[in-house]
Design an enzyme around this catalytic site. Sequence first.
Site, short mmCIF file in Angstrom:
data_model
loop_
_atom_site.label_atom_id
_atom_site.label_comp_id
_atom_site.label_asym_id
_atom_site.label_seq_id
_atom_site.Cartn_x
_atom_site.Cartn_y
_atom_site.Cartn_z
N ASP A 76 0.82 -1.21 0.00
CA ASP A 76 0.00 0.00 0.00
C ASP A 76 0.86 1.26 0.00
OD1 ASP A 76 -2.35 -1.36 -0.12
OD2 ASP A 76 -2.81 -1.23 2.01
N GLY A 77 2.04 1.21 0.62
CA GLY A 77 2.92 2.38 0.62
C GLY A 77 3.35 2.76 -0.78
N GLU A 151 -5.53 8.92 5.36
CA GLU A 151 -5.82 9.67 6.57
C GLU A 151 -4.79 10.77 6.80
OE1 GLU A 151 -2.65 7.41 7.11
OE2 GLU A 151 -4.45 6.16 7.34
N SER A 196 -6.58 0.46 13.14
CA SER A 196 -5.68 0.10 14.24
C SER A 196 -6.00 0.87 15.51
CB SER A 196 -4.22 0.37 13.84
OG SER A 196 -3.86 -0.38 12.70
#
Length: 337
Positions: A76-77, A151, A196
Amino acid sequence: MQRYVLILAHTGREDSMVAALQVCEQLRAAGVRAVMTAEDLADMTTHFGPLNVPAQELDDGVTLAELELVMVLGGDGTILRAAELVRGLEVPLLGVNLGHVGFLAESERADLAQSVEWVVRREYTVEERMTIDVTLWVAGAKAAHTWALNEVSVEKSDRERMLEVVTEVDGRPLSAFGCDGVVMATPTGSTAYAFSAGGPIVWPEVDAMLMVPISAHALFARPLVVSPQSTLAVEVLDRTGAHGVMWCDGRRSWPLPPGSRIEVTRSATPVRLARTRQVPFSARLVRKFELPVQGWRGPVPDAASAGTEPIPVVQAKRRIAPGGLPLKQPKNIGRQD
């Protein structure tokens, strides 16, 4: 007309570079020109040799606007890095997961050749993912204006001190408390940092924004799901003099001195993700998190035409006295005063 596909790989991992070389060769065989950034191409030629990477350098005869698609090889990074690269352009991203969870990726390493074949035949759809605009104010002046796909997180910078903040929705204060931080996320980011921190999972099709406190020392510090037309804000209080840091997608950061204010609204510029298969998001959750689903029977076959069986009426048992005679029932049984 020449077709161009950008290959963006995690060149710090050998398996990602091997996958990128495979994609370049398969695209060339299909008549599609593979393109790589100057940095990635330099890493690839250093590893494989200058004559063994059939890719063209980006901005050397081809621009970002000419790209048909970006194939992202990594986690995802790496996809977030690709989203930054094509920000503001209508270029979709197709992710092949070579990392761990890889929620944004469309396929896995084992499906790489098939994914390239779908790209060659243009057998993919494009969906838009909501992003957020982020404005940072320090001492009454605009210190930064940026964006995020997942986010923006407000975090304490000193381990020994809690960050004192006050949260706000639509210009009205909601609650003040000490915490480790606050996450403001999109539905796409609901499975990332916000998850998380204890936030809810929001389906990508839902238009909403999330505010999730991190380890808040407060009675009312629950995750919030608000309208996409709302404005979220977090102010860093100066009660303890603690400083914070603001991170966008875990990639870009700014210091937050006491008195800083972070405002978040919906962005008008989405991120476009290419999809080769129409897989329900619930199935993606089960696969990525390896959720237990044993015992699931599924929907009832022909449910629309199935009739309803009569419900049996269960009669109350009569109470019997020790001598065998029925006991008198209280007179108020069945009355509804």
